[in-house]
Design a protein around this motif. Structure first.
Motif, PDB file in Angstrom:
ATOM      1  N   GLN A   1      23.324   8.587 -26.516  1.00 56.86           N
ATOM      2  CA  GLN A   1      22.955   7.246 -26.959  1.00 56.86           C
ATOM      3  C   GLN A   1      22.084   6.543 -25.924  1.00 56.86           C
ATOM      4  OE1 GLN A   1      26.379   4.995 -28.097  1.00 56.86           O
ATOM      5  NE2 GLN A   1      26.962   6.370 -29.761  1.00 56.86           N
ATOM      6  N   ALA A   2      22.363   6.758 -24.643  1.00 61.71           N
ATOM      7  CA  ALA A   2      21.534   6.160 -23.598  1.00 61.71           C
ATOM      8  C   ALA A   2      20.115   6.707 -23.660  1.00 61.71           C
ATOM      9  CB  ALA A   2      22.151   6.414 -22.223  1.00 61.71           C
ATOM     10  N   ALA A   3      19.980   8.007 -23.923  1.00 59.09           N
ATOM     11  CA  ALA A   3      18.647   8.598 -24.049  1.00 59.09           C
ATOM     12  C   ALA A   3      17.901   8.012 -25.241  1.00 59.09           C
ATOM     13  CB  ALA A   3      18.757  10.115 -24.179  1.00 59.09           C
ATOM     14  N   ARG A   4      18.625   7.766 -26.344  1.00 64.30           N
ATOM     15  CA  ARG A   4      17.998   7.161 -27.516  1.00 64.30           C
ATOM     16  C   ARG A   4      17.529   5.747 -27.195  1.00 64.30           C
ATOM     17  NH1 ARG A   4      22.134   7.009 -30.740  1.00 64.30           N
ATOM     18  NH2 ARG A   4      21.951   9.219 -31.255  1.00 64.30           N
ATOM     19  N   ILE A   5      18.339   5.001 -26.454  1.00 69.14           N
ATOM     20  CA  ILE A   5      17.955   3.634 -26.079  1.00 69.14           C
ATOM     21  C   ILE A   5      16.755   3.658 -25.136  1.00 69.14           C
ATOM     22  CG2 ILE A   5      18.716   1.582 -24.819  1.00 69.14           C
ATOM     23  CD1 ILE A   5      21.540   2.183 -25.882  1.00 69.14           C
TER      24      ILE A   5
ATOM     25  N   ARG B   1      20.434  -5.102 -26.415  1.00 61.77           N
ATOM     26  CA  ARG B   1      20.830  -6.247 -25.589  1.00 61.77           C
ATOM     27  C   ARG B   1      21.619  -5.741 -24.385  1.00 61.77           C
ATOM     28  NH1 ARG B   1      24.538 -10.315 -28.598  1.00 61.77           N
ATOM     29  NH2 ARG B   1      22.617 -10.571 -29.813  1.00 61.77           N
ATOM     30  N   PHE B   2      21.119  -6.030 -23.191  1.00 59.02           N
ATOM     31  CA  PHE B   2      21.850  -5.686 -21.970  1.00 59.02           C
ATOM     32  C   PHE B   2      22.886  -6.773 -21.686  1.00 59.02           C
ATOM     33  CE2 PHE B   2      17.946  -3.237 -21.315  1.00 59.02           C
ATOM     34  CZ  PHE B   2      18.473  -2.013 -20.970  1.00 59.02           C
ATOM     35  N   ASP B   3      24.085  -6.331 -21.376  1.00 61.58           N
ATOM     36  CA  ASP B   3      25.206  -7.254 -21.176  1.00 61.58           C
ATOM     37  C   ASP B   3      25.930  -6.844 -19.904  1.00 61.58           C
ATOM     38  OD1 ASP B   3      27.352  -8.951 -21.261  1.00 61.58           O
ATOM     39  OD2 ASP B   3      27.858  -8.550 -23.357  1.00 61.58           O
ATOM     40  N   GLY B   4      25.812  -7.672 -18.871  1.00 60.86           N
ATOM     41  CA  GLY B   4      26.444  -7.368 -17.586  1.00 60.86           C
ATOM     42  C   GLY B   4      27.942  -7.514 -17.595  1.00 60.86           C
ATOM     43  N   GLU B   5      28.506  -8.120 -18.650  1.00 62.15           N
ATOM     44  CA  GLU B   5      29.954  -8.314 -18.710  1.00 62.15           C
ATOM     45  C   GLU B   5      30.675  -7.153 -19.370  1.00 62.15           C
ATOM     46  OE1 GLU B   5      30.689 -11.997 -20.614  1.00 62.15           O
ATOM     47  OE2 GLU B   5      29.731 -13.222 -19.045  1.00 62.15           O
ATOM     48  N   LEU B   6      29.955  -6.174 -19.857  1.00 61.42           N
ATOM     49  CA  LEU B   6      30.603  -5.012 -20.450  1.00 61.42           C
ATOM     50  C   LEU B   6      31.343  -4.225 -19.373  1.00 61.42           C
ATOM     51  CD1 LEU B   6      27.879  -3.673 -22.926  1.00 61.42           C
ATOM     52  CD2 LEU B   6      30.005  -4.858 -23.497  1.00 61.42           C
ATOM     53  N   PRO B   7      32.548  -3.739 -19.642  1.00 59.70           N
ATOM     54  CA  PRO B   7      33.309  -3.000 -18.620  1.00 59.70           C
ATOM     55  C   PRO B   7      32.708  -1.619 -18.373  1.00 59.70           C
ATOM     56  CG  PRO B   7      34.483  -2.971 -20.704  1.00 59.70           C
ATOM     57  CD  PRO B   7      33.308  -3.895 -20.898  1.00 59.70           C
ATOM     58  N   ASP B   8      32.966  -1.093 -17.183  1.00 53.42           N
ATOM     59  CA  ASP B   8      32.465   0.238 -16.834  1.00 53.42           C
ATOM     60  C   ASP B   8      33.274   1.335 -17.502  1.00 53.42           C
ATOM     61  OD1 ASP B   8      30.619  -1.023 -15.280  1.00 53.42           O
ATOM     62  OD2 ASP B   8      31.673  -0.695 -13.379  1.00 53.42           O
ATOM     63  N   GLU B   9      34.562   1.134 -17.670  1.00 59.68           N
ATOM     64  CA  GLU B   9      35.424   2.135 -18.284  1.00 59.68           C
ATOM     65  C   GLU B   9      36.327   1.463 -19.313  1.00 59.68           C
ATOM     66  OE1 GLU B   9      37.619   4.275 -15.418  1.00 59.68           O
ATOM     67  OE2 GLU B   9      35.869   5.068 -14.345  1.00 59.68           O
TER      68      GLU B   9
ATOM     69  N   ASN C   1      25.525  -1.551 -21.087  1.00 64.66           N
ATOM     70  CA  ASN C   1      25.904  -1.914 -19.716  1.00 64.66           C
ATOM     71  C   ASN C   1      24.733  -1.561 -18.809  1.00 64.66           C
ATOM     72  OD1 ASN C   1      26.907  -1.771 -17.004  1.00 64.66           O
ATOM     73  ND2 ASN C   1      28.986  -1.718 -17.826  1.00 64.66           N
ATOM     74  N   PRO C   2      24.050  -2.542 -18.199  1.00 66.89           N
ATOM     75  CA  PRO C   2      22.831  -2.240 -17.441  1.00 66.89           C
ATOM     76  C   PRO C   2      23.077  -1.362 -16.214  1.00 66.89           C
ATOM     77  CG  PRO C   2      23.482  -4.530 -17.134  1.00 66.89           C
ATOM     78  CD  PRO C   2      24.345  -3.981 -18.206  1.00 66.89           C
ATOM     79  N   GLU C   3      24.208  -1.547 -15.562  1.00 73.51           N
ATOM     80  CA  GLU C   3      24.476  -0.757 -14.354  1.00 73.51           C
ATOM     81  C   GLU C   3      24.697   0.706 -14.702  1.00 73.51           C
ATOM     82  OE1 GLU C   3      27.499  -0.674 -10.486  1.00 73.51           O
ATOM     83  OE2 GLU C   3      27.622  -2.290 -11.986  1.00 73.51           O
ATOM     84  N   LEU C   4      25.490   0.975 -15.742  1.00 71.77           N
ATOM     85  CA  LEU C   4      25.695   2.363 -16.152  1.00 71.77           C
ATOM     86  C   LEU C   4      24.402   2.976 -16.660  1.00 71.77           C
ATOM     87  CD1 LEU C   4      29.125   2.118 -18.025  1.00 71.77           C
ATOM     88  CD2 LEU C   4      28.688   2.854 -15.668  1.00 71.77           C
ATOM     89  N   PHE C   5      23.591   2.171 -17.338  1.00 73.71           N
ATOM     90  CA  PHE C   5      22.316   2.658 -17.870  1.00 73.71           C
ATOM     91  C   PHE C   5      21.371   3.048 -16.734  1.00 73.71           C
ATOM     92  CE2 PHE C   5      18.083   1.910 -19.766  1.00 73.71           C
ATOM     93  CZ  PHE C   5      18.170   2.771 -20.846  1.00 73.71           C
ATOM     94  N   ARG C   6      21.378   2.278 -15.651  1.00 75.02           N
ATOM     95  CA  ARG C   6      20.502   2.591 -14.508  1.00 75.02           C
ATOM     96  C   ARG C   6      20.956   3.836 -13.776  1.00 75.02           C
ATOM     97  NH1 ARG C   6      20.473  -3.153 -13.662  1.00 75.02           N
ATOM     98  NH2 ARG C   6      22.234  -2.909 -12.246  1.00 75.02           N
ATOM     99  N   ASN C   7      22.248   4.114 -13.766  1.00 74.48           N
ATOM    100  CA  ASN C   7      22.770   5.227 -12.976  1.00 74.48           C
ATOM    101  C   ASN C   7      22.625   6.584 -13.667  1.00 74.48           C
ATOM    102  OD1 ASN C   7      23.521   3.432 -10.970  1.00 74.48           O
ATOM    103  ND2 ASN C   7      25.599   3.176 -11.772  1.00 74.48           N
ATOM    104  N   LEU C   8      22.281   6.596 -14.949  1.00 71.94           N
ATOM    105  CA  LEU C   8      22.136   7.858 -15.661  1.00 71.94           C
ATOM    106  C   LEU C   8      20.802   8.526 -15.331  1.00 71.94           C
ATOM    107  CD1 LEU C   8      23.550   7.034 -19.210  1.00 71.94           C
ATOM    108  CD2 LEU C   8      24.615   8.433 -17.442  1.00 71.94           C
ATOM    109  N   LYS C   9      20.764   9.841 -15.492  1.00 72.77           N
ATOM    110  CA  LYS C   9      19.539  10.616 -15.329  1.00 72.77           C
ATOM    111  C   LYS C   9      19.019  10.994 -16.713  1.00 72.77           C
ATOM    112  CE  LYS C   9      19.659  10.739 -10.811  1.00 72.77           C
ATOM    113  NZ  LYS C   9      18.618  10.059  -9.993  1.00 72.77           N
ATOM    114  N   TYR C  10      17.696  11.014 -16.825  1.00 73.89           N
ATOM    115  CA  TYR C  10      17.070  11.298 -18.112  1.00 73.89           C
ATOM    116  C   TYR C  10      16.094  12.455 -17.975  1.00 73.89           C
ATOM    117  CZ  TYR C  10      18.943   6.661 -19.023  1.00 73.89           C
ATOM    118  OH  TYR C  10      19.778   5.588 -19.140  1.00 73.89           O
ATOM    119  N   MET C  11      16.085  13.298 -18.983  1.00 73.41           N
ATOM    120  CA  MET C  11      15.207  14.464 -18.996  1.00 73.41           C
ATOM    121  C   MET C  11      14.036  14.190 -19.936  1.00 73.41           C
ATOM    122  SD  MET C  11      16.213  18.441 -19.692  1.00 73.41           S
ATOM    123  CE  MET C  11      16.955  18.035 -21.275  1.00 73.41           C
TER     124      MET C  11
END
Length: 583
Positions: A51-55, A437-445, A475-485
């Motif tokens: 889903q992150a790759a789709r976004i 929509r990026f939401d900084g209040e979304l939990p990490d887990e 979640n913008p922080e989790l989105f930034r930490n992922l790697k994309y191919m």
């Protein structure tokens, strides 16, 4: 020839733009389907990464629309076919200019800074090869160059809009005046630049990856700090390069362009072409010679004119010339074959060919074109991947961070994340507008139960399943930490024609429509309704609303009332389903 030159003035000056036609045709063909690099998750089994790759791909589409990526790719393709190398500069920037607001009592104006939207956001620029100076001629990868210098001449007004609000030293820059350093007395001097108009300035941007530098100098005035770092988080050079054909074993930074490769054959064509036209003129209206003592002028060669000669032996005879133009035509034909072998068949550039072309013949021509242009398309695919890496880094660096926004009527400020709307997306067979929509209040887990509850909340917020808007919360922080191919294959650059693709869909429909083991409704949607532009937009409105028992009864009647005979019939070939293309 000069005006009034009767000896040479009649000769043809016609030229055939063979190189230009080939360049524009191949540029249009190479950019027919290639729009964006494809983004994939590193783990295909992880639904969150998928889903992150789709976004990320949606955000790249949004950024491409803002930066006119299609236009950039088209002109970069033309540049690669004409120049030794095509260079694309891409960056994300925010430029503010001072604008006048209310007028004061003393006659002056109140000013405030306003975002210049034309010079802000994702900016893509085609860089001519003579503007970029490189360190190593024998290094093909631009990211491995020791330093890069981008030098160009722009207007003073444009430079002022770009740099005045950000760099105080811009006030020392004067248009048409260069600041130089004299080693003899270690002094600086301001001198007029005789090679530059008075309203222009010289912009020089120096990149050094090893020293992490990006220095901006305008007319000899350094605007940045001498140790100004590269603003990119990935510290890469913001340039992408590619070309038509590599030189040698691919170590050279530059390439052989299509225009250079075709120029020798084009010179022969433009030498023979006027000669063949001149020969045709001479054969249709040959020069004449007067025989006898009578003086005969050219004014007697007029339809219906009557001329009286006093000399009975007077005669006007045509000078016998060679009527054999086939040698020139054959040579011209051979040279044009050589041009097509180096570039593209005429049928793929939209030129009508003699006789009708079957679907099989067209598919073979398209296949041969893909083979001939395979090397160039592969090099272009590499550049798209490199561009995707730079664009992903910009998206993660600038689009996933909050903005400080003052709440109207209140003194406090809040952190607001960006929201993006991507139109014309397909979801469950419907066209929807996707909102990210990026939401900084979304939990990490979260647990599975919490995730399910949050998903239903998002579904309710978007308006249910039938809503024309599809909402994604990220979640913008989790989105930034992922790697994309990133991938881009050259086979997507040479698509089948719409007629050929429609023919294959209809053939598949003929083979599947009587098969009881397949979903007939899905076959109808994908291979019949989807084959035509009018019905593919909304296939649901063409289907009858019937119960499962009615559908089963219809299928049984089809199989009992002639379905077996249809199963034994020979399926129609795709060429037969094609209309007469007139080629």
């Amino acid at each position: 020839p000069e005006a009034g030159d009767r000896i040479n003035g009649w000769k043809s000056q016609a030229m055939r733009p063979v190189v230009r036609n080939k360049v524009v045709s191949i540029a249009a063909h190479a950019t027919a389907r290639l729009t964006f690099p494809k983004i994939f998750a590193y783990s295909k089994n992880d639904e969150n990464q998928k889903q992150a790759a789709r976004i990320m791909e949606d955000l790249m589409e949004w950024a491409a629309d803002k930066s006119e990526y299609g236009r950039t790719q088209f002109y970069a393709t033309i540049s690669s076919l004409v120049h030794p190398v095509a260079i694309i500069h891409t960056e994300y920037c925010e430029t503010y200019n001072k604008v006048k607001k209310a007028k004061k009592e003393d006659g002056t104006y109140e000013t405030e800074e306003m975002l210049n939207e034309d010079l802000s956001g994702f900016q893509d620029t085609i860089v001519p090869p003579d503007q970029l100076y490189i360190e190593n001629f024998y290094e093909n990868d631009v990211q491995k160059q020791g330093f890069l210098i981008w030098r160009r001449v722009i207007s003073y007004e444009l430079a002022y809009q770009k740099y005045a609000a950000k760099y105080p030293n811009m006030k020392y820059v004067k248009p048409g005046v260069q600041v130089i350093f004299n080693d003899a007395n270690t002094s600086f001097y301001a001198v007029y630049d005789s090679n530059m108009r008075t309203e222009m300035v010289e912009e020089v941007i120096y990149y050094n990856r090893a020293l992490d530098l990006k220095l901006i100098v305008v007319n000899g005035v350094m605007l940045t700090d001498p140790e100004n770092p590269n603003p990119r988080n990935d510290k890469r050079y913001p340039f992408v390069t590619f070309g038509y054909e590599p030189i040698g074993d691919g170590k050279c930074f530059y390439y052989k362009s299509l225009a250079f490769k075709m120029q020798q054959d084009a010179n022969i064509v433009n030498t023979l072409y006027p000669m063949i036209i001149d020969g045709t003129y001479l054969n249709l209206m040959p020069p004449m010679v007067a025989v006898g003592a009578e003086t005969i002028g050219s004014d007697v060669v007029v339809p219906g004119a009557v001329t009286t000669f006093t000399d009975p032996n007077a005669d006007l005879r045509a000078i016998k010339l060679s009527e054999n133009l086939s040698a020139g035509l054959n040579t011209l034909f051979k040279v044009e074959e050589s041009l097509n072998a180096s570039s593209q068949e005429p049928i793929l550039s939209g030129q009508q060919m003699r006789g009708s072309q079957t679907a099989y013949e067209i598919s073979k021509i398209e296949s041969n074109a893909q083979t001939i242009l395979g090397l160039y398309l592969q090099l272009k695919a590499f550049s798209v991947v490199d561009y995707g890496k730079l664009r992903i880094s910009d998206i993660l660096q600038y689009l996933t961070i909050p903005e400080v926004q003052k709440i109207e009527g209140m003194d406090n400020v809040g952190l607001v994340y960006k929201t993006f709307l991507i139109k014309n997306k397909t979801s469950n067979g419907r066209e929807v507008t996707r909102k990210i929509r990026f939401d900084g209040e979304l939990p990490d887990e979260v647990s599975n139960e919490e995730f399910e509850k949050m998903s239903f909340d998002v579904l309710e917020e978007q308006g249910g399943y039938e809503s024309e808007e599809e909402l994604y919360k990220v979640n913008p922080e989790l989105f930034r930490n992922l790697k994309y191919m990133i991938t881009c294959t050259a086979d997507t650059l040479v698509p089948m024609s719409e007629d050929l693709e429609r023919a294959y869909k209809l053939e598949a429909y003929d083979r599947l429509v009587q098969n009881p083991l397949v979903d007939q409704e899905q076959v109808l949607r994908d291979f019949l309704l989807d084959a035509y532009p009018q019905s593919k937009k909304n296939t649901s409105k063409y289907l009858k609303k019937s119960s499962g028992m009615e559908a089963q009864g219809m299928l049984s009647s089809i199989l009992q009332g002639g379905g077996q005979n249809a199963m034994q019939a020979q399926p129609q070939a795709p060429a037969a389903a094609l209309p007469n293309m007139g080629m």
